[in-house]
Scaffold this motif. Structure first.
Motif, PDB file in Angstrom:
ATOM      1  N   SER A   1     -17.823   1.816  -0.542  1.00  0.00           N
ATOM      2  CA  SER A   1     -17.126   1.307  -1.726  1.00  0.00           C
ATOM      3  C   SER A   1     -17.520  -0.137  -2.021  1.00  0.00           C
ATOM      4  O   SER A   1     -17.159  -0.675  -3.057  1.00  0.00           O
ATOM      5  CB  SER A   1     -15.615   1.367  -1.503  1.00  0.00           C
ATOM      6  OG  SER A   1     -15.239   0.477  -0.465  1.00  0.00           O
TER       7      SER A   1
ATOM      8  N   THR B   1     -11.660   1.999  -8.265  1.00  0.00           N
ATOM      9  CA  THR B   1     -11.474   0.664  -7.672  1.00  0.00           C
ATOM     10  C   THR B   1     -10.035   0.173  -7.786  1.00  0.00           C
ATOM     11  O   THR B   1      -9.593  -0.635  -6.971  1.00  0.00           O
ATOM     12  CB  THR B   1     -12.427  -0.359  -8.313  1.00  0.00           C
ATOM     13  OG1 THR B   1     -12.269  -0.350  -9.727  1.00  0.00           O
ATOM     14  CG2 THR B   1     -13.878  -0.040  -7.976  1.00  0.00           C
TER      15      THR B   1
ATOM     16  N   PRO C   1      -4.721   2.375  -5.305  1.00  0.00           N
ATOM     17  CA  PRO C   1      -4.194   1.813  -4.047  1.00  0.00           C
ATOM     18  C   PRO C   1      -4.651   2.593  -2.814  1.00  0.00           C
ATOM     19  O   PRO C   1      -4.770   2.015  -1.732  1.00  0.00           O
ATOM     20  CB  PRO C   1      -2.670   1.916  -4.222  1.00  0.00           C
ATOM     21  CG  PRO C   1      -2.446   2.019  -5.698  1.00  0.00           C
ATOM     22  CD  PRO C   1      -3.640   2.743  -6.250  1.00  0.00           C
TER      23      PRO C   1
ATOM     24  N   ASN D   1      -7.487   3.646  -2.211  1.00  0.00           N
ATOM     25  CA  ASN D   1      -8.849   3.267  -1.842  1.00  0.00           C
ATOM     26  C   ASN D   1      -8.923   1.877  -1.206  1.00  0.00           C
ATOM     27  O   ASN D   1      -9.996   1.455  -0.785  1.00  0.00           O
ATOM     28  CB  ASN D   1      -9.766   3.302  -3.076  1.00  0.00           C
ATOM     29  CG  ASN D   1     -10.199   4.706  -3.417  1.00  0.00           C
ATOM     30  OD1 ASN D   1     -10.293   5.568  -2.541  1.00  0.00           O
ATOM     31  ND2 ASN D   1     -10.465   4.953  -4.679  1.00  0.00           N
ATOM     32  N   LYS D   2      -7.806   1.202  -1.149  1.00  0.00           N
ATOM     33  CA  LYS D   2      -7.783  -0.150  -0.595  1.00  0.00           C
ATOM     34  C   LYS D   2      -8.226  -0.138   0.871  1.00  0.00           C
ATOM     35  O   LYS D   2      -7.695   0.611   1.686  1.00  0.00           O
ATOM     36  CB  LYS D   2      -6.376  -0.739  -0.721  1.00  0.00           C
ATOM     37  CG  LYS D   2      -6.326  -2.233  -0.492  1.00  0.00           C
ATOM     38  CD  LYS D   2      -4.949  -2.805  -0.792  1.00  0.00           C
ATOM     39  CE  LYS D   2      -4.946  -4.317  -0.600  1.00  0.00           C
ATOM     40  NZ  LYS D   2      -3.621  -4.902  -0.826  1.00  0.00           N
ATOM     41  N   GLY D   3      -9.213  -0.959   1.172  1.00  0.00           N
ATOM     42  CA  GLY D   3      -9.686  -1.074   2.559  1.00  0.00           C
ATOM     43  C   GLY D   3     -10.609   0.031   3.015  1.00  0.00           C
ATOM     44  O   GLY D   3     -11.062   0.039   4.161  1.00  0.00           O
TER      45      GLY D   3
END
Length: 378
Positions: free
Chosen positions: A81, A247, A250, A252-254
Motif C-alpha cells: 500500500s 486509501t 480505516p 487499511n490503516k497500517g
C-alpha cells in the motif's frame, strides 16, 4: 473419486502457503443468486464498464463453466500500500501516478502462476480432477467468490477487505470437481462507515457495494476516447487507476503488505515523469511499462492522461511538446486533448497556436476541443 477430502484440503492449504499464496478459501459451486440479481440491476442502470463478461448466467453459474463442478478455491495475494523513496514532482518535472494494483509485475501473471502450480499439484494427487482457473478476466466475479470462500467481506467500496491485509489483495480462483469442505464467510465490518462513498472524486460509489463503473476513475483512465469534460479536472495526475476509496478506508490503516518482492514498485515507474509520455514511442512504452498491469490498454490512454495531468499542474514547460502534438499527431484524441490542455495552461502564445490549429483542423471533435481551449483564454 476415491480421495480423502479433508486430508487433501489440509495439504493443499499448506502447499498454497509454500508457493506464496497469502490466503486460501473454499466454497461450493452453487449459483451466486444474490449476485445474479445485482448484476442484472447493474445492467438495467447501465452501470457496467463494458470490460466485464456480459452474460450474467456465466458470471454466476459455475457449473456452466465446468461440468460437474463441486467447489471453487479462492486465493489472495497481498500487495503493498506504500512505496519507499517515492519521488516528488516539482515545477518543470511533474509526475503522474499509477495505482497500487499496477506496482511491480503484472498481477495477472503472478496470480496465474500460483493457480497453475495449484492445478499441477492437484492433478498429480487426483488424476481424474477437472479444473478451470481464472483471474480478473474470467467469467466469475472474483470478489463474490472470495467473499463466499471466507477470504474477506465485500465492502462498500466494492473491494474485498481481509482482516490481515485490508483490501490490498489480488484475487483468483479455480473451479473443480473435488467436493472440498466450504469455509464460512466473514462478517461484514464496514458498519456505519461511509468514508469511501463520501470521498469518491466522481460519485461513482452510488451506495455501499454499488458502483457506476462508467464514472469510476479507475475505468475512465483506461478509456481510449476523449475524456468527458466533467471528469478532466477530477483525475488529477492519475495515469492509471484510482486508490482513493482504499486509501481512506480505516480497515487499511497500517496495512503495508511488503511481502512479495515481485510487487515492490520501481518508484520511477509507479510515479513517472509526465513529459516523456508526450514523445514516447509505442516500442519505448512497451519496453518500459509492458510488464505492469497498467499497460494493458497500450500507450494512448496513458498519454492522454499525462496531457490532462500536465494541464492539471498548468505545467508551462510542457507547452512546446503539446503544440507539437496538436500540429503533428495523427490521433484526434491526442490532438484534441493537447488543444484543451494548451488553453487550460494558458501561456502567452496559446491563443495564436489554437487559432492556427483551428484553421488547419478537419476533425469535428478536435475543433470542439480547440474551441474549449480558446474559451479558457477568454
Amino acid at each position: 473419486m476415491r480421495v480423502h477430502i479433508a486430508s487433501l484440503q489440509r495439504e493443499l492449504i499448506a502447499y498454497a502457503k509454500s508457493i506464496g499464496v497469502d490466503k486460501i478459501g473454499f466454497t461450493t459451486a452453487a449459483p451466486f443468486m444474490e449476485l445474479k440479481n445485482r448484476l442484472r440491476r447493474q445492467q438495467e442502470l447501465n452501470y457496467q464498464s463494458g470490460f466485464e463478461e456480459s452474460d450474467v448466467e456465466l458470471r454466476t453459474e459455475p457449473t456452466l463453466l465446468l461440468d460437474r463442478a463441486e467447489s471453487i478455491i479462492s486465493i489472495a495475494l497481498a500487495y503493498p500500500s506504500r512505496m519507499e523513496n517515492a519521488p516528488l514532482g516539482k515545477k518543470g518535472a511533474r509526475r503522474g501516478v499509477f495505482c497500487r494494483a499496477s506496482w511491480g509485475v503484472d498481477y495477472h501473471v503472478a496470480v496465474r502462476e500460483r493457480l497453475q502450480k495449484i492445478e499441477a499439484w492437484l492433478q498429480e494427487r487426483v488424476p481424474t480432477v477437472a479444473i478451470r482457473s481464472m483471474v480478473d478476466t474470467g467469467e466469475l466475479v472474483d470478489r463474490a467468490v472470495a467473499e463466499r470462500a471466507g477470504i474477506g467481506w465485500s465492502a462498500k467500496n466494492c473491494s474485498v477487505i481481509t482482516p490481515e491485509f485490508g483490501s490490498y489483495v489480488y484475487l483468483g480462483e479455480l473451479i473443480t470437481n473435488i467436493p472440498f469442505v466450504p469455509d464460512t464467510p466473514i462478517e461484514d465490518e464496514c458498519g456505519d462507515c461511509r468514508l469511501c462513498i463520501d470521498v469518491c472524486p466522481t460519485g461513482a460509489l452510488i451506495e455501499g457495494g454499488q458502483l457506476d463503473s462508467k464514472r469510476c476513475i479507475a475505468f475512465l483512465t483506461q478509456t481510449k476516447t476523449m475524456l468527458p469534460d466533467e471528469f478532466r479536472t477530477k483525475i488529477g495526475n492519475r495515469l492509471y487507476g484510482c486508490d482513493t476509496c482504499q486509501t481512506v478506508c480505516p480497515k487499511n490503516k497500517g496495512k503495508l503488505n511488503w511481502i512479495h518482492e515481485e510487487f515492490t514498485p520501481d518508484p520511477e515507474l509507479a510515479k513517472p515523469l509526465l513529459q516523456p509520455f508526450l514523445h514516447m514511442s509505442n516500442k519505448e512504452f512497451k519496453t518500459t511499462f509492458g510488464h505492469v498491469s497498467g499497460s494493458w490498454r497500450g500507450k494512448k490512454p496513458i498519454q492522454r492522461n499525462a496531457i490532462l495531468a500536465l494541464a492539471h499542474f498548468r505545467e508551462e514547460a510542457a507547452v512546446p511538446e503539446l503544440i507539437e502534438l496538436l500540429h503533428k499527431d495523427t490521433r484526434p484524441v491526442i490532438r484534441g486533448t493537447a488543444a484543451w490542455a494548451i488553453g487550460k495552461i494558458g501561456t502567452p502564445e496559446a491563443e495564436e497556436v489554437l487559432l492556427l490549429a483551428r484553421s488547419k483542423e478537419n476533425d469535428e471533435e478536435v475543433l470542439a476541443e480547440i474551441d474549449k481551449g480558446l474559451q479558457f483564454l477568454r
